[in-house]
Design an enzyme around this catalytic site. Structure first.
Site, short mmCIF file in Angstrom:
data_model
loop_
_atom_site.label_atom_id
_atom_site.label_comp_id
_atom_site.label_asym_id
_atom_site.label_seq_id
_atom_site.Cartn_x
_atom_site.Cartn_y
_atom_site.Cartn_z
N ARG A 144 0.83 -1.21 0.00
CA ARG A 144 0.00 0.00 0.00
C ARG A 144 0.86 1.26 0.00
O ARG A 144 0.42 2.35 -0.38
CB ARG A 144 -0.93 -0.05 1.22
N TYR A 158 -17.68 14.10 -15.26
CA TYR A 158 -17.80 12.64 -15.31
C TYR A 158 -18.85 12.21 -14.27
O TYR A 158 -18.84 12.73 -13.13
CB TYR A 158 -16.43 12.04 -14.99
N ASP A 198 -8.92 17.57 -14.04
CA ASP A 198 -9.03 16.19 -14.51
C ASP A 198 -8.76 16.22 -16.01
O ASP A 198 -9.57 16.74 -16.80
CB ASP A 198 -10.44 15.65 -14.19
N LYS A 247 -8.27 4.92 -18.79
CA LYS A 247 -8.63 5.34 -20.15
C LYS A 247 -7.38 5.35 -21.03
O LYS A 247 -6.77 4.32 -21.21
CB LYS A 247 -9.34 6.70 -20.09
C1 LIG Z 1 -13.28 7.31 -16.07
C2 LIG Z 1 -13.12 8.67 -15.52
C3 LIG Z 1 -12.97 8.89 -14.15
C4 LIG Z 1 -13.02 7.76 -13.15
O1 LIG Z 1 -12.07 6.79 -13.37
P1 LIG Z 1 -12.26 5.27 -12.85
O2 LIG Z 1 -10.99 4.60 -13.15
O3 LIG Z 1 -13.44 4.73 -13.58
O4 LIG Z 1 -12.55 5.36 -11.38
C5 LIG Z 1 -12.79 10.19 -13.71
N1 LIG Z 1 -12.78 11.23 -14.57
C6 LIG Z 1 -12.93 11.06 -15.89
C7 LIG Z 1 -12.90 12.24 -16.79
C8 LIG Z 1 -13.11 9.78 -16.41
O5 LIG Z 1 -13.28 9.62 -17.71
#
Ligand SMILES: *Cc1c(COP(=O)(O)O)cnc(C)c1O
Length: 380
Positions: A44, A97, A168, A194
């Site tokens: 961790r 999101y 983000d 992603k």
């Molecule tokens: C997918 C996504 C998240 C969250 O990511 P996870 O890995 O699904 O928890 C946050 N912000 C954006 C813009 C995303 O596309």
């Protein structure tokens, strides 16, 4: 030197699938856990696979330091709670999101964090900052409208008012945009699930920023238990090597598809800032490198919701899918799926029309993909 006395460096870094470590003796262990001597103590707290990934992520984001998380949501949760306490106010962009919107509206208020939403424009943010506002959260490219946020303008406001700005940057990725190069940006978050991972095979997240703040975030990730698993960290490290290759191809195909859709008689609107007629085109061109605008777009058919569903179901190369960021083209209908957590009024305020179709462009042959959309539109 790698363990076992092997002098040669492996081209592919090893995965350290160990939760814990053995030491020369009690003093050695005590020195390492008290950070008097470099070393590793527990999964961790991070392991050498994480360290390798963090170096790459920090370098891509032009950051002093990085940490990797078990998901994009874990990254946002730890990143934001490193800045916020009970009684503080968080100002967030209205079009977010869906999972982030749920965290901010369902979880944070229970911990005494007040959240309000505004469009991601500098004047609107400046007007909404309160004496207890500690942080502003924006997504560079809003999902699923793909409007471009005024990150540069909001950064200036945040710097002037001494408010942290969290960006983000999941959808542009550092290939298009490095928010930390702008004044006023405090932290950058990515869902590495992603494009950074890029192959639909992992769930992960990252936060990058100054060494001082990342030290706090590392300790918080340890306490909250949000650190990435070693295998996922390795998958992200493997995937990110082709980020530029994938993004270059996927952005080029997305632009071609956006042009095709914009010129089609059945299409009412295309949300893609790469089109010169798009209201955010100039802003995107000034923020993003290399005349690229991302691999995602949205469109609405003149026939609305029903026509959109018929078109999606008729696609054969692109498929209806729940996510994006991989080499597989995927479409979805946000109002009934990814953004179902929003009420009808919240969706309207966020610009998510009932007929809006989201397209994540993959790495398929561009001609195959465009032909697929054209045949699907005939059936719409
Ligand atoms: C997918 C996504 C998240 C969250 O990511 P996870 O890995 O699904 O928890 C946050 N912000 C954006 C813009 C995303 O596309």
């Amino acid at each position: 030197m790698p363990p076992g006395g092997i002098a040669e460096q492996p081209v592919s870094p090893p995965i350290w699938l160990t939760s814990d470590y053995l030491y020369e003796g009690l003093e050695h262990y005590a020195d390492v856990i008290n950070e008097r001597r470099p070393g590793f103590v527990y999964g961790r707290y991070g392991n050498p696979t994480h360290v390798a990934l963090h170096r790459v992520l920090a370098s891509l984001d032009a950051a002093e330091a990085a940490w990797s998380f078990a998901s994009g949501m874990a990254a946002l949760n730890t990143g934001l709670t490193s800045l916020l306490r009970s009684g503080d106010h968080l100002l967030a962009q209205r079009t977010l999101y869906g999972g982030t919107f749920a965290l901010l509206t369902k979880v944070f208020p229970g911990y005494g964090i007040d959240v309000s939403f505004v469009p991601a424009e500098a004047e609107e943010v400046a007007a909404a900052i309160r004496p207890n506002t500690r942080a502003v959260l924006v997504e560079t490219l809003a999902n699923p409208t793909f409007r471009v946020s005024d990150v540069a303008g909001i950064g200036k406001v945040c710097a002037q008012r001494d408010v942290a700005l969290v960006v983000d940057n999941t959808i542009p990725t550092p290939y298009l945009f490095r928010p930390l190069e702008l004044p006023g940006v405090t932290l950058v978050a990515h869902a590495t699930t992603k494009y950074i991972g890029g192959h639909s095979d992992l769930i992960g997240g990252s936060v990058t920023g100054s060494r001082e703040l990342m030290d706090r975030i590392r300790h918080l990730a340890i306490d909250q238990g949000t650190t990435a698993g070693a295998f996922e960290a390795w998958l992200a490290l493997r995937g990110v090597q082709t980020l530029a290759l994938r993004m270059s191809r996927q952005c080029a195909t997305a632009l071609e598809l956006a042009r095709t859709l914009a010129g089609h008689s059945k299409v009412a609107e295309v949300g893609y800032a790469g089109l010169p007629a798009h209201p955010d085109h100039e802003r995107a061109a000034s923020l993003f490198h290399g005349d690229r605008y991302g691999a995602m777009l949205a469109f609405t058919l003149r026939g609305g919701f029903e026509a959109g569903l018929r078109a999606c179901d008729a696609l054969q190369v692109a498929r209806v899918g729940s996510s994006f960021g991989s080499l597989r083209s995927q479409v979805c209908h946000p109002a009934t799926t990814s953004h179902r957590q929003l009420s009808a009024e919240e969706r309207t305020a966020a610009g998510i029309g009932d007929g809006l179709i989201r397209v994540a462009v993959g790495g398929e042959d561009p001609a195959d993909l465009i032909e697929d959309f054209l045949q699907a539109l005939e059936k719409a």
